[in-house]
Scaffold this active site. Structure first.
Site, mmCIF file in Angstrom:
data_model
loop_
_atom_site.group_PDB
_atom_site.id
_atom_site.type_symbol
_atom_site.label_atom_id
_atom_site.label_comp_id
_atom_site.label_asym_id
_atom_site.label_seq_id
_atom_site.Cartn_x
_atom_site.Cartn_y
_atom_site.Cartn_z
ATOM 1 C CG ASP A 166 -1.775 1.226 1.351
ATOM 2 O OD1 ASP A 166 -2.643 1.405 0.481
ATOM 3 O OD2 ASP A 166 -1.565 2.014 2.296
ATOM 4 C CG LEU A 171 8.056 3.152 1.122
ATOM 5 C CD1 LEU A 171 8.809 1.835 1.077
ATOM 6 C CD2 LEU A 171 6.909 3.086 2.121
ATOM 7 C CD GLU A 196 -2.395 2.130 -3.393
ATOM 8 O OE1 GLU A 196 -3.435 2.790 -3.487
ATOM 9 O OE2 GLU A 196 -1.629 2.195 -2.412
ATOM 10 C CG ASP A 225 -8.812 3.258 -2.384
ATOM 11 O OD1 ASP A 225 -9.329 3.282 -1.245
ATOM 12 O OD2 ASP A 225 -7.617 2.973 -2.577
#
Length: 610
Positions: free
Chosen positions: A212, A217, A254, A320
């Protein structure tokens, strides 16, 4: 409810099982409530595995099930090593995995890797002081001016990626909601902690993860904080561990971006096994509304070749909003005008609707879009309830509009739960068009002409045509712009594809590998054994797919000279059409019509029972 006859299938042992798999995305709390407390649970999902096996899916994708305050549907995790008490226990989860595997169904989990809940013990410790052992497990700053190039993802609810914390007297960084602080991956302790999370769930038996929000990051000055080299280095390290210790497990990225950018998440075949092809999805909806193939062919032309052993994941709808990030401003305005006429249908930078209401309940159009989904390059992902053409509730907040309870029967609460209505996690649909009284599994199982039976049959046909998994694609140029036609071709395993009842998948999962055969050489390519005696047999397979994107009947002439000598056999009815010659091949398609043809050698066509 009508008895379900399990499909005759076996567990595909190949490490590349995902390349021609059909994924089924399921919301645990929304699927089936086994203990009558108003929330779906793992025991309920386990009880419905026969249904999923009958449907013919290959892999379950579980949305977040870890403990959470549930301010973002479970994506705000407060404990990475347990199961939300509303859903059950770790023991029940292991039982679900074992039962799924016995049925030939793999299971992957959402790995919320970018952030935690602000109620996670890690964050509680990190915010407590600037010198505690976890002080640098999150991203802190004295002001909110750093990294101005990073966009705010949820512009409708968040004004900044920084939020002030009164306890620590600093700002913390978050790319999504302010109650979801981002982890600091520049801290080696955080990296090791997340690797421990990965090992924990893989040791329990999961077959992989959807990563996800993986592009976010790391943060670096002067950048947008997306798709950074450090992120790819982290994924390569994670993939290396999977390859060494957990053969056959997969990573699904994703990463919402243009195909050329997202393809970086495959690396050189040493990062993610699969990536979502986000830009394709809105262009499918654009193409059928404009009745023109250009939006699809244009994005396919931008889609790079995949490294060996990789695959796109493609979808129509999911949990979503129908995201419109990867379209132009003009295209976004057009799609909002066509598919979100009520302002309550808009969610963030997208549309909070399920497939059926988006299409105004037009089954022919739904079949056309699923025909495209199942025949274009990529592993298709189905969203729970869309196999019934379930509706949505635009009056619910945020993304809950498309997360209402699964509709099993016309009984109380749609057969989802025997709890009091007020106890349900969300109200089931009760409107006369999409409500559980009109749309439910029980009724569609009893009706052979239902959409549920249709899509099950299409999944069976797709499995009988393994070239639709990772075969090559040749887009065909035709004078009629309302028609999209292409040929999928390649070498496939020569296994028996017949099922006892004509519906179940084959007992042996077919595999496919692309081969460098030019279309002009196809007429000279014949089925043959390859390798030494006892080696796997392969044969060449080609499938012609033709789709009418218009609401009116359309003629089409296709240049199939490169396939001359083959005879098109229509897949659904096994009807043999006239053989292909050097001249243009003429067809007629009904409104939103579609045809799949197995392009077989003349000897095969003549022996066909039709």
């Amino acid at each position: 409810m009508t008895a379900l006859v399990p499909s005759d299938r076996s567990y595909d042992p190949s490490d590349r099982w995902f390349q021609d798999a059909v994924f089924y995305e399921v919301l645990v709390r929304g699927f089936y409530d086994a203990n009558d407390d108003g929330t779906g649970d793992l025991a309920g999902l386990r009880a419905k595995l026969d249904y999923l096996q009958w449907l013919g899916i290959d892999c379950l994708w579980l949305l977040p099930f870890c403990p959470s305050p549930m301010r973002d549907g479970g994506y705000d995790v407060s404990d990475f090593f347990n199961v939300h008490p509303d859903y059950g226990t770790l023991g029940e989860l292991v039982g679900l995995l074992e039962d799924a595997h016995r049925r030939g169904i793999r299971v992957i989990a959402d790995l919320v890797i970018n952030h935690t809940s602000d109620q996670h013990p890690w964050f509680a410790e990190s915010r407590s002081s600037r010198t505690n052992p976890k002080a640098d497990w999150y991203v802190w700053n004295d002001d909110d001016q750093r990294w101005p190039e990073a966009r705010v993802v949820f512009t409708d609810v968040e004004r900044s990626n920084w939020t002030w914390d009164d306890v620590r007297q600093q700002y913390y960084w978050h790319r999504f909601y302010s109650h979801q602080p981002d982890l600091n991956y520049d801290n080696p302790e955080v990296v090791e902690a997340m690797f421990e999370v990965v090992r924990f769930w893989l040791d329990l038996g999961f077959d992989g993860f959807r990563l996800d929000a993986v592009p976010y990051l790391y943060q670096r000055d002067g950048t947008s904080g997306e798709h950074l080299p450090e992120t790819h280095a982290f994924i390569r390290r994670l993939r290396k561990q999977l390859d060494a210790e957990y053969s056959g497990r997969v990573l699904l990225a994703e990463a919402n971006g243009w195909p050329a950018d997202v393809a970086d998440y495959f690396g050189d075949g040493d990062e993610c096994h699969l990536c979502f092809h986000f830009p394709l999805m809105p262009r499918l909806f654009m193409a059928v509304r404009r009745e023109h193939r250009f939006p699809i062919t244009e994005i396919l032309s931008q889609t790079p070749e995949l490294p060996d052993g990789c695959q796109w994941a493609i979808f129509l709808r999911n949990h979503d909003e129908l995201t419109l990030e990867q379209v132009t401003d003009e295209e976004r305005d057009y799609l909002f005008a066509e598919y979100a006429k009520d302002p309550r249908m808009k969610r963030h930078m997208g549309i909070g609707r399920r497939l059926a209401p988006l299409l105004d309940g037009d089954r022919r159009l739904a079949e056309l879009l699923y025909s495209l989904l199942l025949s274009l390059p990529g592993s298709p992902v189905l969203y729970y309830g869309d196999e019934l053409l379930m509706g949505d509730n635009i009056y619910l907040g945020d993304r809950d509009s498309v997360r209402t309870p699964m509709q099993w029967s016309p009984d109380r609460n749609g057969g989802f739960s025997r709890a009091d209505f007020a106890q349900l996690y969300l109200p089931p649909l009760m409107d006369p068009v999409y409500g559980f009284g009109a749309v439910n599994v029980e009724a569609q199982l009893r009706n052979p002409g239902s959409f549920l039976h249709w899509i099950r049959g299409m999944l069976v046909q797709r499995r009988s045509l393994p070239v639709l998994g990772i075969g090559n694609i040749e887009l065909l140029d035709c004078p009629n712009p309302a028609v999209l036609a292409f040929v999928r071709w390649g070498e496939v395993a020569d296994v028996s594809l017949a099922a006892p009842d004509g519906l179940g998948p084959p007992a042996v999962m077919p595999t496919v590998a692309a081969v460098p055969v030019e279309p002009a050489d196809v007429a000279r390519t014949v089925p043959a054994e390859h390798g030494a005696p006892g080696a796997a047999r392969t044969r060449f397979q080609a499938v012609l797919c033709v789709h009418n994107l218009s609401r009116f009947a359309q003629p089409v002439q296709l240049d199939l000279a490169g396939w001359a000598g083959r005879r098109p056999v229509e897949v659904l009815g096994r009807v043999s059409f006239a053989p292909i010659g050097p001249e243009p091949y003429s067809l007629a398609l009904g409104p939103h019509g579609y045809l799949w043809f197995d392009l077989v050698e003349p000897a095969w066509a003549e022996s066909d029972p039709s």
